[in-house]
Write a protein that holds these residues in place. Structure first.
Motif, PDB file in Angstrom:
ATOM      1  N   ASP A  23       0.819  -1.225   0.000  1.00  0.00           N
ATOM      2  CA  ASP A  23       0.000   0.000   0.000  1.00  0.00           C
ATOM      3  C   ASP A  23       0.850   1.272   0.000  1.00  0.00           C
ATOM      4  OD1 ASP A  23      -2.438  -1.391  -0.005  1.00  0.00           O
ATOM      5  OD2 ASP A  23      -2.382  -1.618   2.169  1.00  0.00           O
ATOM      6  N   GLU A  24       2.113   1.154  -0.371  1.00  0.00           N
ATOM      7  CA  GLU A  24       2.970   2.340  -0.445  1.00  0.00           C
ATOM      8  C   GLU A  24       2.535   3.234  -1.599  1.00  0.00           C
ATOM      9  OE1 GLU A  24       7.496   3.423  -1.874  1.00  0.00           O
ATOM     10  OE2 GLU A  24       7.122   1.458  -0.968  1.00  0.00           O
ATOM     11  N   PRO A  25       2.363   4.541  -1.366  1.00  0.00           N
ATOM     12  CA  PRO A  25       2.022   5.435  -2.475  1.00  0.00           C
ATOM     13  C   PRO A  25       3.253   5.684  -3.343  1.00  0.00           C
ATOM     14  CG  PRO A  25       2.376   6.701  -0.491  1.00  0.00           C
ATOM     15  CD  PRO A  25       2.470   5.246  -0.086  1.00  0.00           C
ATOM     16  N   PRO A  26       3.076   6.101  -4.578  1.00  0.00           N
ATOM     17  CA  PRO A  26       4.238   6.438  -5.409  1.00  0.00           C
ATOM     18  C   PRO A  26       5.100   7.502  -4.728  1.00  0.00           C
ATOM     19  CG  PRO A  26       2.232   6.358  -6.732  1.00  0.00           C
ATOM     20  CD  PRO A  26       1.803   6.245  -5.302  1.00  0.00           C
ATOM     21  N   GLY A  27       6.378   7.224  -4.618  1.00  0.00           N
ATOM     22  CA  GLY A  27       7.281   8.161  -3.954  1.00  0.00           C
ATOM     23  C   GLY A  27       7.345   7.996  -2.451  1.00  0.00           C
ATOM     24  N   GLY A  28       6.631   7.019  -1.898  1.00  0.00           N
ATOM     25  CA  GLY A  28       6.610   6.847  -0.445  1.00  0.00           C
ATOM     26  C   GLY A  28       7.965   6.508   0.136  1.00  0.00           C
ATOM     27  N   SER A  29       8.673   5.576  -0.481  1.00  0.00           N
ATOM     28  CA  SER A  29       9.994   5.190   0.031  1.00  0.00           C
ATOM     29  C   SER A  29      10.974   6.352  -0.009  1.00  0.00           C
ATOM     30  CB  SER A  29      10.550   4.018  -0.781  1.00  0.00           C
ATOM     31  OG  SER A  29       9.829   2.830  -0.509  1.00  0.00           O
ATOM     32  N   GLU A  30      10.862   7.178  -1.048  1.00  0.00           N
ATOM     33  CA  GLU A  30      11.755   8.341  -1.143  1.00  0.00           C
ATOM     34  C   GLU A  30      11.522   9.300   0.017  1.00  0.00           C
ATOM     35  OE1 GLU A  30      10.105   6.988  -3.591  1.00  0.00           O
ATOM     36  OE2 GLU A  30      11.683   6.364  -5.000  1.00  0.00           O
ATOM     37  N   LEU A  31      10.256   9.472   0.409  1.00  0.00           N
ATOM     38  CA  LEU A  31       9.954  10.307   1.582  1.00  0.00           C
ATOM     39  C   LEU A  31      10.655   9.750   2.819  1.00  0.00           C
ATOM     40  CD1 LEU A  31       6.115  11.021   1.381  1.00  0.00           C
ATOM     41  CD2 LEU A  31       7.966  12.601   0.839  1.00  0.00           C
ATOM     42  N   VAL A  32      10.553   8.437   2.993  1.00  0.00           N
ATOM     43  CA  VAL A  32      11.152   7.794   4.161  1.00  0.00           C
ATOM     44  C   VAL A  32      12.660   7.988   4.161  1.00  0.00           C
ATOM     45  CG1 VAL A  32      11.590   5.584   5.289  1.00  0.00           C
ATOM     46  CG2 VAL A  32       9.300   6.113   4.424  1.00  0.00           C
ATOM     47  N   HIS A  33      13.303   7.750   3.028  1.00  0.00           N
ATOM     48  CA  HIS A  33      14.763   7.867   2.971  1.00  0.00           C
ATOM     49  C   HIS A  33      15.215   9.299   3.251  1.00  0.00           C
ATOM     50  CE1 HIS A  33      15.158   3.784   1.765  1.00  0.00           C
ATOM     51  NE2 HIS A  33      14.628   3.946   0.570  1.00  0.00           N
ATOM     52  N   ARG A  34      14.490  10.278   2.713  1.00  0.00           N
ATOM     53  CA  ARG A  34      14.872  11.675   2.964  1.00  0.00           C
ATOM     54  C   ARG A  34      14.698  12.037   4.433  1.00  0.00           C
ATOM     55  NH1 ARG A  34      12.138  12.706  -2.041  1.00  0.00           N
ATOM     56  NH2 ARG A  34      10.358  13.638  -0.936  1.00  0.00           N
ATOM     57  N   ALA A  35      13.600  11.574   5.037  1.00  0.00           N
ATOM     58  CA  ALA A  35      13.374  11.850   6.458  1.00  0.00           C
ATOM     59  C   ALA A  35      14.460  11.216   7.318  1.00  0.00           C
ATOM     60  CB  ALA A  35      11.997  11.352   6.876  1.00  0.00           C
ATOM     61  N   LEU A  36      14.858   9.996   6.993  1.00  0.00           N
ATOM     62  CA  LEU A  36      15.913   9.329   7.750  1.00  0.00           C
ATOM     63  C   LEU A  36      17.248  10.039   7.573  1.00  0.00           C
ATOM     64  CD1 LEU A  36      14.937   5.620   7.042  1.00  0.00           C
ATOM     65  CD2 LEU A  36      14.810   6.781   9.254  1.00  0.00           C
ATOM     66  N   THR A  67      -1.789  11.618  -4.454  1.00  0.00           N
ATOM     67  CA  THR A  67      -1.992  13.055  -4.637  1.00  0.00           C
ATOM     68  C   THR A  67      -1.248  13.873  -3.595  1.00  0.00           C
ATOM     69  OG1 THR A  67      -4.178  12.681  -5.612  1.00  0.00           O
ATOM     70  CG2 THR A  67      -3.722  14.880  -4.736  1.00  0.00           C
ATOM     71  N   THR A  68      -1.378  13.512  -2.308  1.00  0.00           N
ATOM     72  CA  THR A  68      -0.719  14.304  -1.268  1.00  0.00           C
ATOM     73  C   THR A  68       0.802  14.210  -1.370  1.00  0.00           C
ATOM     74  OG1 THR A  68      -0.863  12.460   0.309  1.00  0.00           O
ATOM     75  CG2 THR A  68      -2.648  14.087   0.343  1.00  0.00           C
ATOM     76  N   VAL A  69       1.313  13.033  -1.710  1.00  0.00           N
ATOM     77  CA  VAL A  69       2.766  12.887  -1.836  1.00  0.00           C
ATOM     78  C   VAL A  69       3.279  13.707  -3.005  1.00  0.00           C
ATOM     79  CG1 VAL A  69       4.628  11.259  -2.324  1.00  0.00           C
ATOM     80  CG2 VAL A  69       2.819  10.643  -0.711  1.00  0.00           C
ATOM     81  N   ALA A  70       2.519  13.744  -4.104  1.00  0.00           N
ATOM     82  CA  ALA A  70       2.949  14.497  -5.285  1.00  0.00           C
ATOM     83  C   ALA A  70       2.802  16.002  -5.098  1.00  0.00           C
ATOM     84  CB  ALA A  70       2.151  14.046  -6.510  1.00  0.00           C
ATOM     85  N   GLN A  71       1.731  16.442  -4.424  1.00  0.00           N
ATOM     86  CA  GLN A  71       1.449  17.872  -4.319  1.00  0.00           C
ATOM     87  C   GLN A  71       2.016  18.511  -3.055  1.00  0.00           C
ATOM     88  OE1 GLN A  71      -2.793  18.416  -4.764  1.00  0.00           O
ATOM     89  NE2 GLN A  71      -2.786  17.782  -6.913  1.00  0.00           N
ATOM     90  N   GLN A  72       2.216  17.727  -2.004  1.00  0.00           N
ATOM     91  CA  GLN A  72       2.735  18.277  -0.746  1.00  0.00           C
ATOM     92  C   GLN A  72       3.899  17.422  -0.235  1.00  0.00           C
ATOM     93  OE1 GLN A  72      -0.466  19.563   2.102  1.00  0.00           O
ATOM     94  NE2 GLN A  72      -1.777  18.380   0.729  1.00  0.00           N
ATOM     95  N   PRO A  73       4.930  17.222  -1.023  1.00  0.00           N
ATOM     96  CA  PRO A  73       6.001  16.314  -0.600  1.00  0.00           C
ATOM     97  C   PRO A  73       6.724  16.766   0.657  1.00  0.00           C
ATOM     98  CG  PRO A  73       6.655  17.576  -2.542  1.00  0.00           C
ATOM     99  CD  PRO A  73       5.193  17.810  -2.355  1.00  0.00           C
ATOM    100  N   ARG A  74       6.907  18.071   0.844  1.00  0.00           N
ATOM    101  CA  ARG A  74       7.628  18.542   2.021  1.00  0.00           C
ATOM    102  C   ARG A  74       6.797  18.349   3.287  1.00  0.00           C
ATOM    103  NH1 ARG A  74      12.683  19.267   2.926  1.00  0.00           N
ATOM    104  NH2 ARG A  74      12.474  21.243   4.030  1.00  0.00           N
ATOM    105  N   VAL A  75       5.492  18.582   3.182  1.00  0.00           N
ATOM    106  CA  VAL A  75       4.626  18.371   4.349  1.00  0.00           C
ATOM    107  C   VAL A  75       4.597  16.896   4.723  1.00  0.00           C
ATOM    108  CG1 VAL A  75       2.259  18.486   5.221  1.00  0.00           C
ATOM    109  CG2 VAL A  75       3.203  20.391   3.902  1.00  0.00           C
TER     110      VAL A  75
END
Length: 243
Positions: A85-98, A183-191
């Motif tokens: 159930d990972e959204p597109p770009g989800g793993s990238e969010l995790v790696h950047r946060a880490l 949608t949220t990952v694509a439009q609000q990636p920093r949030v």
């Protein structure tokens, strides 16, 4: 016994003892290892701790005191991502946060790839090692704590180490599929990255605060950067001595 054979016996005994000290897993030998220069070393340098005009709290404190429970900075924090159930770009969010958490704490996070395990394994040990931190996506049906406006839940599992002190050894992060959409990952990636970083900070050892300007404020109102208290708290957690 000849004098030469006695010397040989002493040398062999010393070699065996050195091997035992170096490789025996018992925590009781940690002081001995450090005394002879075999103590652990940090994979990353400790951060500078600068007192700032901010607010931070600990997720957990040592029994009978106010000192925080933290990870051993001389051990890498292993993690795995469950892609279900990972959204597109989800793993990238995790790696950047880490990466941001690592920069703030001096703690090293090691990606061990994907897993079928679900977050919050409960500290089960596999082959004598604590489970890695598991990060994944789910809904409130599986994790009731995600009900309402909760976008994520994160935390760590502690165990007792030498000196009867607690240290974190495992943990998990679950992110709400209703909040983390394509949608949220694509439009609000920093949030969305800020929400992940908030949960990573829980895993590292920070608790919620009542100051809205800190990322560790309980409700996200659009914060994307670490506040002054967040930065000081993370630096203090990462600068603690090795166990």
């Amino acid at each position: 016994m000849s004098r030469s054979s006695t010397r040989l016996t002493v040398v062999l005994t010393a070699a065996v003892l050195a091997a035992v000290v170096a490789w025996h897993p018992a925590e009781q030998l940690d002081p001995v290892r450090r005394a002879v220069g075999l103590g652990p070393e940090r994979p990353l340098p400790a951060p500078s701790v600068v007192q700032q005009n901010g607010t931070f709290t600990w997720a957990m404190t040592q029994p009978g005191g106010d000192d925080p429970v933290a990870w051993d900075p001389c051990e890498e924090i292993r993690y795995r991502i469950n892609p279900t159930d990972e959204p597109p770009g989800g793993s990238e969010l995790v790696h950047r946060a880490l990466d941001r958490a690592s920069a703030a704490t001096g703690l090293a996070f090691i990606d061990e790839g994907e897993t079928d395990d679900r977050p919050f394994p409960g500290g089960v040990k596999l082959f004598g090692r604590p489970d890695p931190v598991v990060i994944g996506w789910a809904d409130a049906t599986e994790y009731p704590d995600l009900a309402g406006q909760v976008a994520g839940v994160g935390g760590a599992v502690a165990e007792r180490s030498s000196g009867d002190r607690l240290r974190f050894v495992s943990g998990g992060i679950v992110l709400d599929v209703e909040a983390f959409t394509a949608t949220t990952v694509a439009q609000q990636p920093r949030v969305m990255e800020g929400i992940v970083l908030h949960e990573v900070a829980h895993v590292v050892g920070l608790g919620h605060v009542s100051e809205p300007m800190e990322l560790m404020y309980a409700s996200n109102t659009g914060q994307v950067e670490l506040g002054p208290g967040d930065r000081e708290g993370l630096a203090r957690l990462g600068s603690l001595p090795c166990r």
